[in-house]
Design an enzyme around this catalytic site. Sequence first.
Site, PDB file in Angstrom:
ATOM      1  N   GLU A 132      61.041  23.527  48.539  1.00  0.00           N
ATOM      2  CA  GLU A 132      61.862  23.756  47.354  1.00  0.00           C
ATOM      3  C   GLU A 132      63.339  24.005  47.662  1.00  0.00           C
ATOM      4  O   GLU A 132      64.201  23.627  46.873  1.00  0.00           O
ATOM      5  CB  GLU A 132      61.311  24.954  46.575  1.00  0.00           C
ATOM      6  CG  GLU A 132      59.912  24.759  46.031  1.00  0.00           C
ATOM      7  CD  GLU A 132      59.853  23.711  44.933  1.00  0.00           C
ATOM      8  OE1 GLU A 132      60.851  23.543  44.206  1.00  0.00           O
ATOM      9  OE2 GLU A 132      58.811  23.044  44.810  1.00  0.00           O
ATOM     10  N   SER A 182      11.793  64.266  18.286  1.00  0.00           N
ATOM     11  CA  SER A 182      11.535  65.540  18.962  1.00  0.00           C
ATOM     12  C   SER A 182      12.590  65.901  19.999  1.00  0.00           C
ATOM     13  O   SER A 182      12.526  66.993  20.566  1.00  0.00           O
ATOM     14  CB  SER A 182      10.154  65.501  19.624  1.00  0.00           C
ATOM     15  OG  SER A 182       9.142  65.400  18.638  1.00  0.00           O
TER      16      SER A 182
END
Length: 868
Positions: free
Chosen positions: A86, A464
Site C-alpha cells: 500500500e 410444596s
Amino acid sequence: MKWFKRILIAVFSLALLGIAAITAAYFYVLPELPDVNSLKTVQLQTPLRIYSSDGKLISQFGEKRRIPVEYKDVPPQLINAVLDTEDARFFEHKGIDPIGIVRAATILITTGKKSQGASTITQQVARGFFLSNEKTYIRKIKEIFLALKIEKALTKEEILELYLNRSFLGNRAYGVGAAAQVYYGKYLNELTLPEMAMIAGLPQAPSAANPIRNPTRAIARRNWVLSRMLEKRNITEAEYQQAINAPVTAKYHGAEIDLYAPYISEMARDYMIQKYGEEAAYTNGYNVYTTISSELQLMAQDALRNNVFNYDQRHGYRGPIKQLWTDTPLNQDDIITVLAKVTPMQGIVPAAVLDVAEQQATVMLTDGSKMTLEWPGLKWARKYITDKRQGLPPKLASDILQTGQQVWVRHNGEFWQLSQIPEVSSATVSLDPFDGAIRTLVGGFSFSQSQFNRVTQAKRQLGSNIKPFIYATTLEQDWTLATIINNAPINKPDTRQGTAWRPKNSPDIYGGPTRLRVGLAQSINVMSVRALRHAGLDNTINELVKFGFDAGDLPRNESLALGSPSVTPLQVATAFNVFANGGYLVEPYFIDHITDGYDNVIEQASPTLACSPSDNEEDPSNHDQQDSLNDDPFAAMNDELAQLSAPKDTQADVAAQLDYTHEEEGELICNRQNARYAKQIISEQTAFLITDALKSVIWGGGDWSKGTGWNGTAWRASKLIKRHDIAGKTGTTNESRDTWFSGFNPTLTSTFWVGFDDHGRQLGRTSWMANGAPDQISGTEAGAKTAGPGWNDFMNQALKGTPEIIAEPPKGIVTVRIDLETGKLTRRTDHTTAFEYFVEGTEPKEYVREIQEADEIFIDNSAEDLFQ
C-alpha cells in the site's frame, strides 16, 4: 541566454501560480476540514462482548467484527506486507508521496483516468475517518491537507495502527485482528506468511476478492503481495516460493464462543441497550463480565437437557417427522438435500431410515454418513398415546421404525439413539448464597426453540416448595421442630375462595400426630395448612414478602400453604438462599463489571452481603441503610441493575474484598470496607433449624433396622450425591402441572423447574416398562421424580471434589433427647428417641411418661385447635 531566461521566468511564474493555487485551495477547504486531533480519542466501532466470570466469551453482538490491536502487537511481517503493498515509503514521507502523485498525474494525462494509486496510508486514514469515497478533485484536495495535518498530530505508528484497525477486509471483518479470526480462526501472532499476505491484499477488493468468495482471485492478489515483499527484500526467495505454493486454508469462522449460554447473554445485551442505547451498546466495544461460572453453567445445561430427555422418553415415542419414501428409495444426494433443510437442535439431528433389521436400524445423516442404531438406543420408544398413557414396550425395531422415515437421532454420550424434540419445558438457576451472584442460568431447553427466559419471566405455581417458608414463620413465633401437629383430615374448610376448600394429603393418607420435622420432610399438606392457621394468614403473607415474593402474587386464602402463588424460579432460588446463608435476603445480580473499549472499568457490581459489619453490628444507621436497600430484593435487576452504577474508583474488585471467616462460636463475619449488608429477615437460629429439617427431606430419619425408618420426599438425592451438607425441598402443584426441586449446600443454591409452557397441560404419569432400567421412574410425575433428578445430577457434578462442610449450630441452639412419638423429653436412649435441635429456651420441659395410654397422646374430637 534569452530562451533560458524565458524558461526560468515561466517556471518561476508557474511555481508562484502553483503556490497561489495551493494556498487558495487550502483557504477554500479550510472551513470544511475537521479537527484531526479527534483521531487521538477516536472510538472504533467494536462489538459488544459478553463474558463469564472466568473470562470465557459467551456472546458477541454488533454488525461489525473488530478486534482492536496495538501497533506493538502486530507481527512485523504483516506490517511489511501492508506497507510493501500500500505505501512502501510510509515511514519516509510527510503524509503525501510526491513520487506517487507524479505517477498518478502521468496516468491521468496519458489515459484520462483518475487513479487512487497516489494515496498514502495517511491519506487513506484521512479519507476513511473524515471523507467519502467519491472520486472528485475537491475531495482529493481535502484528503491531501488532512493527511498533512494528521502527520503533525500523530506519530507514524499511531497512524498505521488506525489504518490496521479500521480497514474493511470482507465478511464483516474490520481490521487485521478481526480478519485473522474470521478467515483463519487465529490470533495475529499465529498467522503464517501466506496468511498475512492474504490479509494484506484484501483492502483493494475486500468483498469481491476475499479467499472465501473468490479464492482464485485472492491467490493472485496474495502472490502479488508476496512478490512485492520479495522485491523489497523483506522475504527470501525460498520463503517466497514456499508461500506462493501454499494452499488456501481460509474459511469462515464465527466469533470464537467459548461458552454457549444464550439466556444470560440476552439478559446482558438487554441491560446494555437499556443503559447505553442500541447504537452505543453495539459499537463502543463494551465488555460485560457476568457472574456466570463457565464450568457450573455447562453442568447445569447438561443436567437440564438430560433431565428433559429422560422425561420425554419415558412418556413414549411420538413417531417420525415424515415419510420420505415407501417403495422406491431416494438416492443419497436427494436424501442429503432433504435432511439439510432441517435445523438440528441441542445435539438432535435429522436422519433417514435406510434399513430396519430385527433389533437395529441403519440411518443416514445430513453429511451422507451412515450409522447403526442398536437396540439400547431403540428399546425406549414405546408408543406415546397421551401424557398419561404409553403403549406396550417394543420387541423389534420394526415395532418402532420403517424404511424411508425421516427421524431424529442424537448421541447420548455413550451411543447413538433414536430421539425426538421434547415438548416439555424446564429452567434452572443457581446462586451464591452470600452475595446473590447468579452462577448458572438456563431459561429453557433450547434458545433456538424459544427465547422466552423461564428463569426470570415465567411465573409458575410454587407447590410444596413454599412449605419451608410457612414453617419458618411458625418457628419465628413459638413452634419447634418437635412440635406435634395433627396429620388428620381438616374438617374446618376455608371459605375465602367462595367455596368450601378442604385440603387433602397426597397420597390421601393420614398418620395422626406428627412432628413438624417429619411433616416438612414428607411434605404433608394438612400439617402445612395447620401451620399457616397457627401463624395467621396476614402474618404469613408479610413474612413471605420478606423472602422476596411479591405481595400481589400471594392469594389471601389457605391455598397459600400448599403453594398456590405463581413465582419465577429466580425468586424461589433467592428465597431459599436465606436458609443457606443464615437468614439474609441478598439481591441476585448477574453482571460483575463492565469495561469500555480501552479495558477501563466503567461499572462495578456492589452486591449485598449475607453478613453483619464486623466493627459495629448494632449501629442503627447501618440498619436503616439495610432497610432502604432491601425493601425489594429484586430492585437492582428491575431497575437495570442500579447497583452497578457506583463510580469505578470506589468499587474495587468484589472477590478481592470479601473475607469470610468463622469465629469459634460459628458466627459469620464479613470484613470489607464500604460493604452493603443484606437485611437479616429471619434469625440465624431459624435458618439453621429449617436447613436441618430440609436435610431430612433427603436423608429421612428413624432406624430402619428397628422398623422406625422413614424417607423424605427427596430420598433419591441421598443415593446419588452421598453427602450430608445438602438440603432441599420438592414441589408439585395440583394435577402435576408444575414440578420443582430447590436446594442448597453452604456454597451453592439451585432451583430446577419442569412443566409445559401450556399451563393447562399436565405432566401426566408413566407406567413401568418391562425392558427399562431397574432405577426407571414411573407413576405420577412429581417434584421428586420430574425436577429432582435434574437437581441431583447438577449438584452431584457441581459439588464433586469439594469438601463436605460440617454444619455448626449457631449460638443459641441447644440439643436435647426427645421421644419421637410425643416430642417430649425422655431418659430413654433407644430407637424410639433422638436428639433434636431447639432455640435455647424453647426446648420441651416435660418428660414423657414411660407408660402412656394412646388416648392420652392424641384425642381427636371436634376440637382440632388442641393440636399444633
